[in-house]
Write an enzyme that holds these catalytic residues in place. Structure first.
Site, PDB file in Angstrom:
ATOM      1  N   ASP A  45       0.851  -1.173   0.000  1.00 13.98           N
ATOM      2  CA  ASP A  45       0.000   0.000   0.000  1.00 13.98           C
ATOM      3  C   ASP A  45       0.905   1.248   0.000  1.00 13.98           C
ATOM      4  OD1 ASP A  45      -1.603   2.082   0.680  1.00 13.98           O
ATOM      5  OD2 ASP A  45      -2.691   1.020   2.262  1.00 13.98           O
TER       6      ASP A  45
ATOM      7  N   ASP B 122       0.319   7.747  -9.663  1.00 14.76           N
ATOM      8  CA  ASP B 122      -0.396   7.363 -10.888  1.00 14.76           C
ATOM      9  C   ASP B 122      -1.499   6.401 -10.470  1.00 14.76           C
ATOM     10  OD1 ASP B 122      -1.222   6.700 -13.393  1.00 14.76           O
ATOM     11  OD2 ASP B 122       0.554   5.558 -13.936  1.00 14.76           O
TER      12      ASP B 122
HETATM   13  N1  AG3 Z   1      -4.742   6.300 -13.943  1.00 15.14           N
HETATM   14  C1  AG3 Z   1      -5.716   7.345 -14.003  1.00 15.14           C
HETATM   15  C2  AG3 Z   1      -6.969   6.949 -14.690  1.00 15.14           C
HETATM   16  C3  AG3 Z   1      -8.083   7.843 -14.405  1.00 15.14           C
HETATM   17  C4  AG3 Z   1      -9.251   7.551 -15.291  1.00 15.14           C
HETATM   18  N2  AG3 Z   1     -10.421   8.096 -14.694  1.00 15.14           N
HETATM   19  C5  AG3 Z   1     -11.551   8.363 -15.335  1.00 15.14           C
HETATM   20  N3  AG3 Z   1     -11.637   8.206 -16.613  1.00 15.14           N
HETATM   21  N4  AG3 Z   1     -12.513   8.801 -14.606  1.00 15.14           N
HETATM   22  C6  AG3 Z   1      -4.286   5.758 -15.161  1.00 15.14           C
HETATM   23  C7  AG3 Z   1      -3.238   4.748 -14.968  1.00 15.14           C
HETATM   24  C8  AG3 Z   1      -2.353   4.673 -16.141  1.00 15.14           C
HETATM   25  N5  AG3 Z   1      -1.021   4.370 -15.779  1.00 15.14           N
END
Ligand code: AG3
Length: 280
Positions: free
Chosen positions: A139, A157
């Protein structure tokens, strides 16, 4: 399958994105979330966590390059980098393009996302074998609490800040991040859409402002996320962030010195967002 669409379950946006898909390649429920890999004629493969599209093969660089290279270039010489989340490996791939990096620790709570990425997303997971990469399945909220003055850059991220990712947007977490950073460290996190999630963006910015002396907001277009216009919150102990601190030597598709500057909102508009004299 013809004319089949996957409807995203975005927890916040008052809009539902539909993605044309041709095949379900993988479906499972890990200890933490539902994991789905879809094939799409337009986007290549899609990674979906708890019903929300995290990335596609076609446009992922528009997210990962901005999330990683803005903080990495704001810092004059990032050596030790911590990535929280990012189990697909896209952010790690960008971070490790920097020759100054001697250690990049990726802490993702969900081991299965890493395994799925290694299997289905080789262009994202390509850096897990780099000798400078250290992968920890823990975590991130807890991991960061064990360090003091350890990292030059910390990047979050994460999935949307609902469920287990919510703690990564709190003032308490930012205090741990501040302590884990070196004296000139820089923090950056993806912070959702500027229009559909503006309240959340402002809240996260305010939480950061209570901890860091310098906080700012930049954006990029991410064609697969609802709202398209995506935000990144950046916080620095010392270095200015609106300009790259050095020449851009890494190979990228869209990020450049000019795009770095261009990504930041004009200061006057940013202030209007923060003092709530502007709303959509
Ligand atoms: N992380 C963020 C994704 C967010 C998408 N959210 C949404 N569409 N509401 C992406 C991880 C990629 N490494």
């Amino acid at each position: 399958m013809k004319d089949v669409f996957f409807i995203e379950r975005d927890p916040y946006a008052p809009i539902r994105h539909c993605y044309a898909v041709s095949k379900v390649l993988y479906e499972s429920k890990s200890q933490y979330q539902e994991i789905l890999v879809l094939e799409s004629p337009e986007f290549g493969k899609l990674l979906v966590l708890d019903g929300v599209v995290q990335l596609d093969e076609k446009y992922e660089f528009m997210y990962h390059e901005f999330l990683a290279h803005v903080p990495m270039h704001a810092h004059p010489e990032p050596k030790d980098v911590l990535i929280i989340g990012g189990g697909d490996g896209g952010t790690l791939r960008e971070v490790l393009k920097h020759e100054s990096v001697r250690r990049a620790v990726l802490v993702d709570i969900d081991k299965e996302v890493i395994e799925v990425s290694k299997k289905f997303f080789p262009t994202l997971s390509c850096s897990f074998d780099d000798p400078r990469a250290i992968v920890v399945n823990e975590d991130g909220y807890k991991y960061v609490q064990d360090y003091e003055g350890e990292f030059d850059v910390i990047i979050v991220d994460s999935t949307d800040p609902v469920g287990f990712a919510h703690v990564l947007t709190t003032e308490e977490f930012f205090k741990f991040v501040f302590r884990a950073l070196k004296d000139d460290g820089i923090f950056c996190a993806q912070t959702e859409s500027i229009h559909y999630h503006l309240d959340m963006v402002v809240k996260i910015q305010n939480n950061l402002r209570r901890v860091f002396p310098l906080v700012d907001l930049y954006t990029s277009v991410v064609p697969i996320y609802a709202g398209y216009w995506w935000t990144y919150s950046i916080a620095s102990k010392k270095h200015p962030v609106r300009e790259p601190s050095r020449e851009v030597k890494v190979k990228t598709k869209i990020y450049s010195e000019d795009m770095h500057r261009h990504a930041f909102l004009p200061k006057s508009f940013y202030e209007r967002i923060m003092n709530r004299s502007f709303s959509f």
